[in-house]
Design a protein around this motif. Structure first.
Motif, mmCIF file in Angstrom:
data_model
loop_
_atom_site.group_PDB
_atom_site.id
_atom_site.type_symbol
_atom_site.label_atom_id
_atom_site.label_comp_id
_atom_site.label_asym_id
_atom_site.label_seq_id
_atom_site.Cartn_x
_atom_site.Cartn_y
_atom_site.Cartn_z
ATOM 1 N N CYS A 223 0.999 -1.156 -0.127
ATOM 2 C CA CYS A 223 -0.008 -0.128 -0.079
ATOM 3 C C CYS A 223 1.039 1.247 -0.099
ATOM 4 N N THR A 224 0.644 2.176 -0.888
ATOM 5 C CA THR A 224 1.449 3.484 -0.888
ATOM 6 C C THR A 224 0.427 4.381 -0.803
ATOM 7 N N PHE A 225 0.770 5.180 0.136
ATOM 8 C CA PHE A 225 0.263 6.434 0.753
ATOM 9 C C PHE A 225 0.837 7.623 0.304
ATOM 10 N N VAL A 226 -0.062 8.661 -0.138
ATOM 11 C CA VAL A 226 0.858 9.632 -1.080
ATOM 12 C C VAL A 226 0.030 11.031 -0.557
ATOM 13 N N PRO A 227 0.394 11.484 0.480
ATOM 14 C CA PRO A 227 -0.211 12.836 0.880
ATOM 15 C C PRO A 227 0.680 13.861 0.431
ATOM 16 N N TYR A 228 -0.208 15.085 0.277
ATOM 17 C CA TYR A 228 0.917 16.248 -0.086
ATOM 18 C C TYR A 228 0.313 17.201 1.038
ATOM 19 N N PHE A 229 1.234 18.006 1.394
ATOM 20 C CA PHE A 229 0.972 18.988 2.460
ATOM 21 C C PHE A 229 1.082 20.499 1.994
ATOM 22 N N GLU A 230 0.216 21.637 2.242
ATOM 23 C CA GLU A 230 0.657 22.676 2.110
ATOM 24 C C GLU A 230 0.945 23.418 3.498
ATOM 25 N N TYR B 55 4.008 0.691 2.481
ATOM 26 C CA TYR B 55 3.589 -0.419 3.703
ATOM 27 C C TYR B 55 3.477 -1.638 3.075
ATOM 28 N N VAL B 56 3.708 -2.632 4.007
ATOM 29 C CA VAL B 56 3.705 -4.125 3.199
ATOM 30 C C VAL B 56 2.335 -4.636 2.986
ATOM 31 N N ASP B 57 1.185 -3.910 3.774
ATOM 32 C CA ASP B 57 -0.421 -4.242 3.545
ATOM 33 C C ASP B 57 -1.041 -3.169 4.229
ATOM 34 N N ALA B 58 -2.225 -3.310 4.142
ATOM 35 C CA ALA B 58 -3.313 -2.222 4.849
ATOM 36 C C ALA B 58 -3.075 -2.115 6.222
ATOM 37 N N GLU C 165 -3.783 10.441 -1.945
ATOM 38 C CA GLU C 165 -3.766 9.180 -2.711
ATOM 39 C C GLU C 165 -3.397 7.977 -1.917
ATOM 40 N N ILE C 166 -4.299 6.711 -2.213
ATOM 41 C CA ILE C 166 -3.716 5.557 -1.819
ATOM 42 C C ILE C 166 -3.546 4.652 -2.971
ATOM 43 N N HIS C 167 -2.673 3.778 -3.084
ATOM 44 C CA HIS C 167 -2.482 2.911 -4.282
ATOM 45 C C HIS C 167 -2.002 1.667 -3.724
ATOM 46 N N ALA C 168 -2.821 0.752 -3.999
ATOM 47 C CA ALA C 168 -2.994 -0.644 -3.329
ATOM 48 C C ALA C 168 -3.682 -1.602 -4.320
ATOM 49 N N PRO C 169 -3.539 -2.982 -4.093
ATOM 50 C CA PRO C 169 -4.463 -3.864 -4.764
ATOM 51 C C PRO C 169 -5.966 -3.739 -3.989
ATOM 52 N N GLU C 170 -6.879 -3.888 -4.881
ATOM 53 C CA GLU C 170 -8.454 -3.763 -4.538
ATOM 54 C C GLU C 170 -8.590 -4.412 -3.061
ATOM 55 N N ALA C 171 -8.024 -5.589 -2.753
ATOM 56 C CA ALA C 171 -8.405 -6.391 -1.519
ATOM 57 C C ALA C 171 -7.923 -5.531 -0.189
ATOM 58 N N ALA D 13 -6.446 1.467 -7.745
ATOM 59 C CA ALA D 13 -6.557 -0.037 -7.437
ATOM 60 C C ALA D 13 -5.369 -0.480 -8.539
ATOM 61 N N LEU D 14 -4.260 -1.122 -7.844
ATOM 62 C CA LEU D 14 -3.310 -1.937 -8.694
ATOM 63 C C LEU D 14 -3.890 -3.033 -9.372
ATOM 64 N N GLU D 15 -3.579 -2.929 -10.834
ATOM 65 C CA GLU D 15 -4.125 -4.221 -11.537
ATOM 66 C C GLU D 15 -3.007 -4.890 -12.219
ATOM 67 N N GLU D 16 -1.924 -4.478 -12.678
ATOM 68 C CA GLU D 16 -0.881 -5.119 -13.193
ATOM 69 C C GLU D 16 0.534 -4.626 -12.604
ATOM 70 N N GLY D 17 1.489 -5.675 -12.442
ATOM 71 C CA GLY D 17 2.903 -5.453 -12.067
ATOM 72 C C GLY D 17 3.435 -6.695 -11.185
ATOM 73 N N PHE D 18 4.437 -6.242 -10.647
ATOM 74 C CA PHE D 18 5.020 -7.633 -9.732
ATOM 75 C C PHE D 18 5.822 -6.953 -8.507
ATOM 76 N N ARG D 19 6.031 -7.753 -7.663
ATOM 77 C CA ARG D 19 6.724 -7.487 -6.624
ATOM 78 C C ARG D 19 7.940 -8.386 -6.380
ATOM 79 N N ARG D 20 9.131 -8.165 -6.219
ATOM 80 C CA ARG D 20 10.132 -9.165 -5.854
ATOM 81 C C ARG D 20 10.279 -9.383 -4.483
ATOM 82 N N SER D 21 10.773 -10.534 -4.034
ATOM 83 C CA SER D 21 10.976 -10.797 -2.619
ATOM 84 C C SER D 21 12.318 -10.180 -2.447
ATOM 85 N N GLY D 22 12.945 -10.402 -1.290
ATOM 86 C CA GLY D 22 14.247 -9.902 -1.131
ATOM 87 C C GLY D 22 15.058 -10.687 -1.347
ATOM 88 N N GLU D 23 14.940 -11.852 -1.770
ATOM 89 C CA GLU D 23 16.008 -13.057 -2.313
ATOM 90 C C GLU D 23 16.611 -12.626 -3.890
#
Length: 124
Positions: free
Chosen positions: A8-15, A59-62, A89-95, A113-123
């Motif tokens: 989950c990507t959290f995207v705040p802008y402050f004035e 963040y790793v999840d919601a 803004e909040i960018h994340a998978p629908e679930a 809502a995230l639809e396409e892409g991938f995430r690598r593990s730390g390995e």
């Protein structure tokens, strides 16, 4: 190796109000230090363009995002006395978005809502 993406990507802008930039930056130092203790935070940093600040958060999840929200609530309250959120803004998978809609409703974020892409593990 790829893993299911729950990020989950959290995207705040402050004035920031005129004359309060240094006070806001002092709060940023406290926010970064407090957030550093959160195991579910993947990245957290502020950038500035004049009196506009952006916080790049992931963040790793919601649940990790909601834990962060509780962890920094007092400091964000202080920040909102000298700044206002002009975009959120909040960018994340629908679930994951479904888990955030209720708890985040008072902030009126725009959900992507995230639809396409991938995430690598730390390995490698």
């Amino acid at each position: 190796m790829f893993v299911p993406d729950t990020c989950c990507t959290f995207v705040p802008y402050f004035e920031i109000q005129d004359g309060h930039l240094e006070a806001f930056k002092a709060l940023v130092l406290k926010l970064v230090a407090k957030t550093r203790t959160e195991p579910g935070c993947m990245h957290y940093a502020f950038s500035f363009n004049g009196n506009v600040a952006h916080c790049r958060e992931g963040y790793v999840d919601a649940n990790a995002l909601l834990t962060h929200r509780e962890n920094v609530a007092e400091l964000i309250g202080q920040a909102l006395k000298i700044a206002k959120i002009i975009r959120l803004e909040i960018h994340a998978p629908e679930a994951e978005i479904d888990k955030l809609r209720g708890p985040m409703a008072s902030r009126n974020p725009e959900f992507f809502a995230l639809e396409e892409g991938f995430r690598r593990s730390g390995e490698a």
